[in-house]
Scaffold this motif. Structure first.
Motif: not given
Length: 677
Positions: A255-261, A265-271, A275-277
């Motif tokens: 996730a860090k390599v891709l620039g996600y926190k 955060a990476y997974v939820l982007e397409v759900k 967001t995590v929040e």
């Protein structure tokens, strides 16, 4: 019916060598197509040689890939299972390589940049947008060095997940008890167990599979037996702890390599949640609302345990009440509460739910509500992977009377088989170049108690709920009508995928449906209205505890997948959160996360979806079916607007189409949580 069903497109009689051969063929064909597309010059890039080629390849290979990977979980042949694991590993590694091809990404992005996607068919445009996004989520916008780093992380993660799941599905530990230690279990249960002699004493051998664990925890009067079995159950697959912790670290790094926190955060982007929040707010808000009622329910069960220690079985053994309420007490005292205060005796109820009869009547309900027709295929005409497996044809009964697909039922436990209940989507449907629909194939795999020579397999009410739920996923596949395999059936967003099946669980608490479903295995009589009333009343008994347990799993999942701790102790976090959220401590020395298969089976940073989608399932049922649960009109609308569309549209759009409005949480809060606005 004059039409004849086509032969199933998958052959479950293949051997280990064929598993390897099919996998090699899939890889060769996919590689050839990707090589051809990636070599296209800008002036050669067209709809036909990019979109059509990719879609046709994906359509034709998806079922074969599902077949060779699924056999590791269902085949009774050890060589085939090993070949399936090897095939899945090989194909996963190949897929990672292909998804990281910068040359393929460049061609597709070039075509998209000069194409007005709004002029394309909706599914074509969606396919291209999904392809582009998946390439970007695979890091193809990064430097070559970063791409290589990400690819290696994904490859190792794939290996770790496969190894975890292999350990999990092949778990075979046992515990042994004498007949006296198993007091409370009936002879039917004991007769189904393996036995051995130890120093002249007969010992019964129990596994860590549900048909053994659940009866002991619900029925065994001996608290120490429940403690020993529960502790063993929560302490299986110790070898998976290191694999889970490595997976969490690999996901964080990727996730860090891709620039996600974070990985979450990476997974939820397409759900749906995005967001995590949003997820943390949802989970924590529910946990806060349920804390007080959960405490109240725990105290009621603890008081019941105290009373039993004075006047009944604990007193008879001289066992004193020590003021504790433990993980191995929950199911036992909840059963007693249901029997005492609601007169709900699961052992009596299950006599009305013989498996074969219940399945047939359940299918009758699906036929009426969804407009389908099921026909059982005779054993001599069905190619199956084990003699216990049944095969059904599914036909449309409302529109064009066409063939809808095949359903396999693999319902009894056996060694080295998938140990829970799930729908296996084996062959997605799609539309061929000549306009014909390739029929889907789906299997329900479960582990219900096997029938004996004198008695059929009998289901407790919660088994009936499980059956309805998993068959609901099967219906999603059978009813799906999409152009591309990619958008078939349950390929919807991960936090919406459970909603259609969760909605169908409501039929298990509908008096009219329950009356129809039941038939006493000896007399054929339906269950009485009085017992039905008790089952419905008892639906939300200890609902706070049960929902808190689901919240614990969701919060644990989000905690480890948002953590920055490079040396995260998943056992420490698991046991601390379990006591805090579920209000009941894990057995001492246990490590339940080692067998938390969802974390390594596609639900990572997604377990919250069970609770999240419950909001939508409650809204769908109580707004459209509550007045008439067997409404063919509402059912057909549900089939057309939700099930049929698969993921060819966003889940939120499907909901709005079916409901005719924005979804609401009102029904969920009222019916499942007990909070009214």
């Amino acid at each position: 019916m004059t039409q004849t069903a086509p032969a199933p497109s998958l052959d479950f009689s293949i051997n280990a060598a064929q598993v390897e051969s099919i996998t090699n063929d899939i890889i060769a064909e996919e590689l050839a197509v990707n090589d051809e597309i990636s070599a296209l010059k800008p002036e050669e890039q067209t709809y036909e040689n990019i979109v059509v080629r990719l879609a046709r390849m994906e359509n034709e290979l998806a079922g074969k890939a599902q077949l060779v990977s699924s056999l590791s979980q269902i085949s009774p042949d050890a060589d085939i299972r090993e070949a399936s694991v090897a095939a899945e590993t090989k194909y996963d590694q190949f897929s990672i390589d292909q998804s990281m091809r910068h040359d393929l990404f460049t061609v597709i992005q070039s075509y998209i940049s000069k194409t007005d996607l709004d002029t394309l068919d909706a599914e074509d445009a969606r396919l291209l947008r999904k392809l582009e996004r998946s390439f970007i989520r695979n890091g193809l916008h990064l430097s070559e060095e970063k791409r290589d780093e990400f690819k290696e992380l994904r490859k190792r993660l794939s290996e770790v997940c496969i190894e975890f799941n292999k350990n999990w599905s092949r778990e075979s530990s046992t515990v042994k008890f004498t007949k006296e230690e198993l007091e409370g279990l009936d002879d039917d249960f004991l007769d189904g167990l393996k036995k051995e002699e130890e120093d002249g004493v007969t010992k019964y051998i129990l596994t860590m599979k549900y048909p053994d664990v659940r009866p002991v925890l619900k029925l065994c009067k001996n608290e120490n037996t429940r403690k020993v079995h529960n502790t063993a159950y929560e302490s299986r697959n110790q070898e998976n702890i290191a694999l889970l912790e490595e997976a969490v670290k690999l996901r964080r790094q990727a996730a860090k390599v891709l620039g996600y926190k974070s990985h979450a955060a990476y997974v939820l982007e397409v759900k749906m949640a995005k967001t995590v929040e949003a997820v943390e707010t949802f989970l924590n808000d529910l946990a806060d609302k349920l804390y007080a009622p959960g405490r109240k329910e725990i105290e009621r069960l603890k008081e019941l345990k105290k009373v039993r220690s004075i006047v009944t079985e604990k007193a008879e053994r001289g066992e004193e009440f020590d003021g504790s309420f433990n993980a191995w007490d929950s199911s036992y005292y909840e059963r007693i509460l249901l029997e005492n205060e609601y007169s709900v005796d699961q052992e009596e109820i299950k006599k009305f739910f013989s498996l074969e009869t219940t399945i047939q009547k359940m299918l009758d309900i699906y036929e009426k509500v969804l407009g389908l027709k099921f026909v059982k295929v005779s054993a001599e005409n069905a190619t199956v992977w084990h003699p216990d497996v049944q095969l059904f044809e599914c036909w449309d009964a409302v529109e064009d009377k066409s063939f809808s697909g095949y359903m396999y039922l693999d319902l009894f436990p056996r060694d080295n088989k998938y140990s829970h209940a799930a729908c296996f989507p084996l062959q997605p449907s799609y539309i061929t170049e000549n306009g014909e629909r390739v029929a889907p194939i789906a299997a329900m795999v479960a582990n219900f108690t096997k029938p004996t020579a004198s008695k059929p397999s009998l289901l407790k009410h919660d088994d009936v709920v499980t059956l309805f739920h998993e068959l609901g996923h099967v219906m999603h596949h059978l009813c799906s009508r999409t152009k591309y395999a990619r958008f078939h059936g349950t390929s919807v967003e991960g936090d919406f995928v459970e909603a259609p099946s969760q909605m169908l669980e409501n039929w298990c608490y509908d008096p009219k449906s329950l009356k129809y479903l039941t038939s006493h295995f000896e007399t054929g009589e339906p269950i009485s209205d009085e017992i039905i009333e008790r089952i419905v009343k008892a639906k939300n008994v200890d609902a706070a505890i049960q929902n808190l347990r689901q919240l614990f799993f969701g919060i644990y999942d989000m905690t480890i997948h948002t953590s920055e701790d490079e040396n995260l102790d998943t056992t420490e976090v698991y046991n601390a959160l379990r006591e805090k959220i579920s209000l009941v401590a894990a057995p001492k020395g246990s490590f339940g996360q080692a067998a938390f298969g969802h974390l390594m089976g596609g639900y990572d940073a997604g377990y919250y979806g069970y609770m999240w989608s419950k909001v939508f399932s409650s809204d769908m049922f109580f707004s459209r079916f509550e007045k008439d649960t067997l409404s063919a009109e509402a059912g057909f609308s549900y089939r057309k607007n939700v099930l049929e569309k698969g993921s060819s549209r966003d889940g939120m759009d499907l909901l709005k189409s079916f409901l005719g409005r924005e979804p609401s949480s009102e029904a969920f809060m009222r019916e499942d949580i007990g909070v009214t606005n």
